[in-house]
Motif scaffolding. Structure first.
Motif, PDB file in Angstrom:
ATOM      1  N   VAL A   1       0.740  -1.193   0.059  1.00 48.56           N
ATOM      2  CA  VAL A   1      -0.087  -0.062   0.065  1.00 48.56           C
ATOM      3  C   VAL A   1       0.771   1.266   0.050  1.00 48.56           C
ATOM      4  O   VAL A   1       0.372   2.292   0.210  1.00 48.56           O
ATOM      5  N   GLN A   2       1.997   1.095  -0.352  1.00 50.54           N
ATOM      6  CA  GLN A   2       3.094   2.199  -0.708  1.00 50.54           C
ATOM      7  C   GLN A   2       3.310   3.068   0.559  1.00 50.54           C
ATOM      8  O   GLN A   2       3.109   4.381   0.538  1.00 50.54           O
TER       9      GLN A   2
ATOM     10  N   GLN B   1      -2.977   8.335   4.281  1.00 51.05           N
ATOM     11  CA  GLN B   1      -1.823   7.454   4.830  1.00 51.05           C
ATOM     12  C   GLN B   1      -2.127   6.677   5.873  1.00 51.05           C
ATOM     13  O   GLN B   1      -2.025   5.079   5.923  1.00 51.05           O
TER      14      GLN B   1
ATOM     15  N   ARG C   1      -4.078   3.603   4.596  1.00 52.44           N
ATOM     16  CA  ARG C   1      -3.451   2.703   3.926  1.00 52.44           C
ATOM     17  C   ARG C   1      -2.697   1.675   5.172  1.00 52.44           C
ATOM     18  O   ARG C   1      -2.467   0.696   5.084  1.00 52.44           O
TER      19      ARG C   1
ATOM     20  N   ILE D   1      -5.104  -0.494   6.134  1.00 53.78           N
ATOM     21  CA  ILE D   1      -5.086  -1.602   5.393  1.00 53.78           C
ATOM     22  C   ILE D   1      -4.062  -2.590   5.539  1.00 53.78           C
ATOM     23  O   ILE D   1      -4.251  -4.132   5.477  1.00 53.78           O
ATOM     24  N   ALA D   2      -2.747  -2.045   5.415  1.00 52.61           N
ATOM     25  CA  ALA D   2      -1.600  -2.900   5.746  1.00 52.61           C
ATOM     26  C   ALA D   2      -1.795  -3.902   7.003  1.00 52.61           C
ATOM     27  O   ALA D   2      -1.465  -5.091   7.061  1.00 52.61           O
TER      28      ALA D   2
ATOM     29  N   LEU E   1     -11.252   3.286   1.445  1.00 54.85           N
ATOM     30  CA  LEU E   1     -10.592   4.323   0.465  1.00 54.85           C
ATOM     31  C   LEU E   1     -11.177   5.559   0.590  1.00 54.85           C
ATOM     32  O   LEU E   1     -10.857   6.585  -0.429  1.00 54.85           O
TER      33      LEU E   1
ATOM     34  N   THR F   1      -5.238   1.799  -5.477  1.00 49.69           N
ATOM     35  CA  THR F   1      -5.690   1.102  -4.084  1.00 49.69           C
ATOM     36  C   THR F   1      -6.728  -0.174  -4.290  1.00 49.69           C
ATOM     37  O   THR F   1      -6.378  -1.339  -3.729  1.00 49.69           O
TER      38      THR F   1
ATOM     39  N   GLU G   1      -5.371  -2.774  -6.142  1.00 50.28           N
ATOM     40  CA  GLU G   1      -4.455  -3.608  -5.126  1.00 50.28           C
ATOM     41  C   GLU G   1      -5.177  -4.501  -4.349  1.00 50.28           C
ATOM     42  O   GLU G   1      -5.064  -5.731  -4.134  1.00 50.28           O
ATOM     43  N   ILE G   2      -6.208  -3.857  -3.795  1.00 52.68           N
ATOM     44  CA  ILE G   2      -7.240  -4.758  -2.801  1.00 52.68           C
ATOM     45  C   ILE G   2      -7.785  -5.997  -3.860  1.00 52.68           C
ATOM     46  O   ILE G   2      -7.629  -7.075  -3.069  1.00 52.68           O
TER      47      ILE G   2
END
Ligand SMILES: Nc1ncnc2c1ncn2[C@@H]1O[C@H](COP(=O)(O)OP(=O)(O)OP(=O)(O)O)[C@@H](O)[C@H]1O
Ligand SMILES: [Mg+2]
Length: 363
Positions: free
Chosen positions: A130-131, A147, A150, A153-154, A170, A181, A184-185
């Motif tokens: 998730v950068q 941020q 994210r 999420i991580a 999101l 994202t 990505e999910i």
């Protein structure tokens, strides 16, 4: 892990200044193993409450929840093996990003206990996904909303849970990051095959990411199906209006002597008894046609590159204006009126209780 909701109900009791609220009203549905299901509905319709019951943070007033064949209704949160991203992120403020992500792994006990290095590697991998790997030493208070989201999420992904629950994960990301994202999910979900419930009020997001969609209103399930199927065959006016951008055009119509009439226009023959109806027409459901039966006043033409939006009005409409989307190469005469023919499968009729009326070709 299949998830089954059986008569699941949540009533928040009456408070001093608030009436009792039935947030979730007898939900019955099954989320198949390995699928991503989107819960979609307007604010306050009971999405978070449903998710919180699946996760174990709210106790149902009535009904049961099964993971696979196991009734987990009374199993405490920590024994459910779910990863959850809350609407409000709920990061630990005193821990750094890295510590927040590692937290679920450090809590493992007995033979599941992991070594420090493994934990760090897994945390780094989740952060990279998730950068946020460059922010590992910051505290949540020093992060933007996106941020923080994210990090949440991580943290939900890091322990590879059996069930992943995401509540508007999101909502605080900018448009581009939101899109990437989301992809990505979806990728992670498909790769790991984790059964996922994804809450959103954004219909486009729900349609693009999910295998199945559940549309809710006021705690009541309206429709559950594949996204395209719900778009093509909405069961009622609410669902028809909730899906699609631009939104569906809705008009007052009536059935008279076997004909559908909208305002002054006789549209086509229908085999139905006389009655008042609401007519829903998708923006892509009209074709510019100088001999078409549907006559509108032309207000404005918006050239949008790939297609063109025709803004017009009609005496039967239930909204301020109608928006019709036609291919950009369509020739449109500059005049006061514009005529259309209709694609029958893009037109829906609803009765006075706003339920869909089946037309012949639906049968
Ligand atoms: N703890 C509570 N006590 C009383 N009422 C509650 C409580 N939590 C939620 N509600 C009510 O239950 C209903 C459903 O709330 P919920 O949070 O599930 O909605 P939601 O679909 O997640 O909305 P949003 O999109 O705004 O997050 C709302 O009417 C809400 O006011
Ligand atoms: Mg919510």
């Amino acid at each position: 892990m299949k998830i089954v909701l059986e008569n699941l109900t949540k009533v928040f009791p009456q408070g001093k200044h608030t009436p009792a609220v039935t947030a979730v009203d007898h939900f019955n549905f099954e989320i198949p193993d390995g699928k991503l299901v989107a819960l979609l509905g307007p604010s306050g319709c009971g999405k978070s409450t449903t998710l919180n019951m699946i996760c174990g943070l709210e106790t149902p007033t009535e009904g049961k929840i099964f993971f696979g064949d196991e009734d987990i209704t009374n199993v405490p949160v920590e024994n459910r093996d779910v990863g959850m991203v809350f609407q409000s992120y709920a990061l630990y403020p005193h821990l750094t990003v890295k510590q927040n992500i590692m937290f679920p792994l450090e809590n493992k006990k007995g033979k599941e206990k992991l070594g420090k290095q493994v934990i760090e590697e897994k945390a780094m991998k989740a952060a990279k996904l998730v950068q946020i790997d460059s922010l590992m030493d910051r505290k949540p208070s020093a992060l933007s909303g996106g941020q923080q989201q994210r990090v949440a999420i991580a943290r939900a992904l890091v322990k590879q849970p059996k069930v992943l629950l995401l509540d508007e994960p999101l909502s605080n990301l900018d448009a581009r990051l939101r899109l990437s994202t989301r992809e990505e999910i979806r990728r992670i979900q498909q790769e790991t095959g984790v059964t996922t419930v994804f809450v959103t009020h954004d219909q486009e997001e729900a349609m693009s990411i999910s295998d199945l969609m559940v549309v809710m209103k006021d705690g009541v399930l309206q429709q559950m199906d594949k996204p395209q199927e719900i778009y093509d065959n909405p069961v009622n006016l609410f669902v028809a209006k909730f899906l699609g951008t631009p939104a569906i055009n809705v008009l007052h119509g009536k059935i008279e002597n076997g004909k559908l009439v909208i305002g002054k226009n006789v549209i086509f023959n229908v085999d139905l008894p006389d009655q008042n109806v609401s007519v829903g027409i998708r923006p892509e459901g009209l074709l510019v046609d100088e001999n078409g039966p549907f006559v509108c006043s032309l207000q404005k033409i918006e050239k949008l590159g790939r297609d063109t939006s025709v803004i017009c009005t009609h005496e039967g409409m239930q909204m301020d204006h109608m928006r019709i989307v036609v291919p950009s190469e369509t020739k449109i005469e500059n005049s006061d009126t514009i005529r259309f023919s209709l694609k029958p499968h893009k037109l829906y009729l609803f009765d006075e209780s706003e339920n869909r009326i089946a037309l012949e070709e639906d049968a």
